[in-house]
Scaffold this motif. Structure first.
Motif, PDB file in Angstrom:
ATOM      1  N   LEU A  53      13.591  27.456  21.458  1.00 29.46           N
ATOM      2  CA  LEU A  53      12.707  28.183  20.558  1.00 29.46           C
ATOM      3  C   LEU A  53      13.454  28.608  19.297  1.00 29.46           C
ATOM      4  O   LEU A  53      12.936  28.470  18.176  1.00 29.46           O
ATOM      5  CB  LEU A  53      12.147  29.408  21.289  1.00 29.46           C
ATOM      6  N   LEU A  54      14.666  29.120  19.453  1.00 33.74           N
ATOM      7  CA  LEU A  54      15.454  29.577  18.300  1.00 33.74           C
ATOM      8  C   LEU A  54      15.846  28.426  17.384  1.00 33.74           C
ATOM      9  O   LEU A  54      15.890  28.579  16.160  1.00 33.74           O
ATOM     10  CB  LEU A  54      16.710  30.307  18.791  1.00 33.74           C
ATOM     11  N   ALA A  55      16.146  27.286  17.970  1.00 35.19           N
ATOM     12  CA  ALA A  55      16.629  26.148  17.180  1.00 35.19           C
ATOM     13  C   ALA A  55      15.501  25.261  16.670  1.00 35.19           C
ATOM     14  O   ALA A  55      15.737  24.400  15.815  1.00 35.19           O
ATOM     15  CB  ALA A  55      17.613  25.316  18.004  1.00 35.19           C
ATOM     16  N   GLY A  56      14.298  25.432  17.210  1.00 32.51           N
ATOM     17  CA  GLY A  56      13.201  24.567  16.799  1.00 32.51           C
ATOM     18  C   GLY A  56      13.333  23.171  17.363  1.00 32.51           C
ATOM     19  O   GLY A  56      12.967  22.175  16.711  1.00 32.51           O
ATOM     20  N   ILE A  57      13.878  23.065  18.579  1.00 30.29           N
ATOM     21  CA  ILE A  57      14.118  21.780  19.239  1.00 30.29           C
ATOM     22  C   ILE A  57      13.380  21.797  20.569  1.00 30.29           C
ATOM     23  O   ILE A  57      13.210  22.851  21.194  1.00 30.29           O
ATOM     24  CB  ILE A  57      15.639  21.563  19.466  1.00 30.29           C
ATOM     25  N   SER A  58      12.981  20.642  21.041  1.00 27.42           N
ATOM     26  CA  SER A  58      12.278  20.594  22.332  1.00 27.42           C
ATOM     27  C   SER A  58      13.223  20.960  23.473  1.00 27.42           C
ATOM     28  O   SER A  58      14.429  20.703  23.405  1.00 27.42           O
ATOM     29  CB  SER A  58      11.691  19.200  22.568  1.00 27.42           C
ATOM     30  N   VAL A  59      12.650  21.566  24.505  1.00 26.94           N
ATOM     31  CA  VAL A  59      13.453  21.931  25.673  1.00 26.94           C
ATOM     32  C   VAL A  59      14.051  20.676  26.313  1.00 26.94           C
ATOM     33  O   VAL A  59      15.199  20.677  26.781  1.00 26.94           O
ATOM     34  CB  VAL A  59      12.579  22.697  26.703  1.00 26.94           C
ATOM     35  N   ASP A  60      13.269  19.595  26.343  1.00 25.36           N
ATOM     36  CA  ASP A  60      13.753  18.351  26.942  1.00 25.36           C
ATOM     37  C   ASP A  60      15.011  17.860  26.255  1.00 25.36           C
ATOM     38  O   ASP A  60      15.948  17.391  26.916  1.00 25.36           O
ATOM     39  CB  ASP A  60      12.664  17.283  26.867  1.00 25.36           C
ATOM     40  N   TYR A  61      15.064  18.000  24.924  1.00 28.97           N
ATOM     41  CA  TYR A  61      16.249  17.517  24.210  1.00 28.97           C
ATOM     42  C   TYR A  61      17.458  18.416  24.497  1.00 28.97           C
ATOM     43  O   TYR A  61      18.589  17.932  24.610  1.00 28.97           O
ATOM     44  CB  TYR A  61      15.981  17.466  22.705  1.00 28.97           C
ATOM     45  N   ILE A  62      17.226  19.732  24.629  1.00 27.90           N
ATOM     46  CA  ILE A  62      18.312  20.641  25.007  1.00 27.90           C
ATOM     47  C   ILE A  62      18.874  20.241  26.364  1.00 27.90           C
ATOM     48  O   ILE A  62      20.096  20.193  26.575  1.00 27.90           O
ATOM     49  CB  ILE A  62      17.814  22.098  25.044  1.00 27.90           C
ATOM     50  N   VAL A  63      17.975  19.935  27.320  1.00 29.28           N
ATOM     51  CA  VAL A  63      18.410  19.516  28.662  1.00 29.28           C
ATOM     52  C   VAL A  63      19.247  18.246  28.574  1.00 29.28           C
ATOM     53  O   VAL A  63      20.318  18.139  29.196  1.00 29.28           O
ATOM     54  CB  VAL A  63      17.185  19.305  29.573  1.00 29.28           C
TER      55      VAL A  63
END
Length: 340
Positions: A53-63
């Motif tokens: 949420l803070l980075a504006g990136i999808s959770v899937d990509y963080i994973v």
């Protein structure tokens, strides 16, 4: 003949480990994210969903990043992660290297002295010290440095640049042997080329290189050769107007977390140069020989050639349209900063 070799470390795994560590150390209440009253967290730091949420990136990509399955994030993704994770400048730089991306460049060269550097100048009053920025422009100095090499306070920023002085033939109290000159030229030109990679949009740096290539065939040849040189401990002979020649050791220190370089001139104990340097240190100094900054764009009132005076060790200041000190000496009118 066979043998076992350890597999090289996977950059994706290293990046994944770093991202997990940076995420878990960041307290949620420092990020501005809402937290439910009385809620408990099973893990320390941010959740992946919160980082996304803070980075504006999808959770899937963080994973995928944290599992080492996404190994080539873009510069935009890395910048967003660095901002969301509150990374320091050094960590920001390291993040880009882990991802195989060139570290972000600064727009302009900074010349900010930390309180620690100011204290160093104050405490080492018996040692001539000059502080230079990434273009090798002298930005500040202590009284003994000014007394030894000539007070730079009356000079423009361009005239306090040692590459400009050297390659355009401005007068100087420091002399070099041919071997020292070759080492000096290759090292400083290599420094300037490295600065263009770190500060590609700095207008002062770009103007300096353009003017040096136009006015100095020697600089132009070195620049075109992409020659690489390094700095090493050396000696310099300073020709003082009253004390005569002083052969001094010249050492270069780099300030942490900056591109500032400290040039220290020292004499071996019990030598003639040490005696002369000690005598110079006890000579009363004029007010403008203290720790000084020359504001960018500041211009001396009039060239000492026109006044017949002796500012900055008798070094003339170029007039409008002059390409070096020889034209300045023959010119008339108000002095201007040639780098403006």
């Amino acid at each position: 003949m066979t043998g076992s070799r350890s597999a090289p470390e996977n950059n994706g795994d290293t990046l994944a480990t770093a991202l997990r560590l940076w995420r878990t150390r960041l307290a949620p209440d420092t990020t501005g994210l809402p937290t439910a009253p009385g809620s408990t967290r099973r893990t320390s730091g941010l959740r992946r969903e919160e980082l996304a949420l803070l980075a504006g990136i999808s959770v899937d990509y963080i994973v995928r990043l944290e599992q080492g399955r996404a190994t080539s994030p873009s510069a935009q993704i890395l910048t967003a992660l660095a901002r969301a994770l509150r990374l320091s400048e050094a960590e920001h730089h390291h993040l880009f290297l882990l991802a195989g991306q060139p570290p972000p460049a600064h727009d302009r060269i900074e010349a900010r002295l930390t309180p620690g550097l100011r204290r160093l100048l104050d405490q080492m009053s018996g040692t001539p010290i000059g502080v230079y920025d990434a273009t090798w422009t002298l930005i500040t100095w202590n009284p003994l440095y000014a007394a030894l090499v000539g007070d730079p306070a009356a000079l423009s920023a361009r005239e306090r640049n040692i590459l400009w002085r050297h390659f355009t033939g401005l007068p100087d109290r420091i002399s070099h042997t041919p071997e020292q000159t070759a080492r000096f030229e290759t090292a400083t030109v290599a420094d300037l080329r490295a600065a263009t990679a770190r500060y590609p949009a700095d207008p002062t740096l770009r103007a300096l290189i353009t003017d040096l290539r136009r006015l100095s065939p020697r600089f132009a040849d070195l620049w075109a050769s992409h020659i690489v040189g390094t700095h090493s401990a050396d000696t310099k002979t300073v020709h003082h107007p009253t004390l005569g020649p002083l052969t001094l050791d010249c050492d270069l220190l780099t300030a942490p977390d900056s591109d500032l370089r400290l040039v220290l001139l020292t004499a071996a104990p019990h030598t003639e140069a040490a005696i002369k340097l000690a005598r110079l240190a006890t000579t009363p100094t004029t007010p403008d020989q203290g720790y000084s900054f020359m504001p960018e764009g500041a211009v001396p009132a009039r060239c000492p050639v026109h006044k017949g005076g002796d500012k900055g060790g008798g070094q003339p200041v170029p007039v409008a349209g002059a390409v070096d000190h020889r034209e300045a000496a023959a010119g008339h009118g108000e002095c201007v900063d040639p780098g403006a």
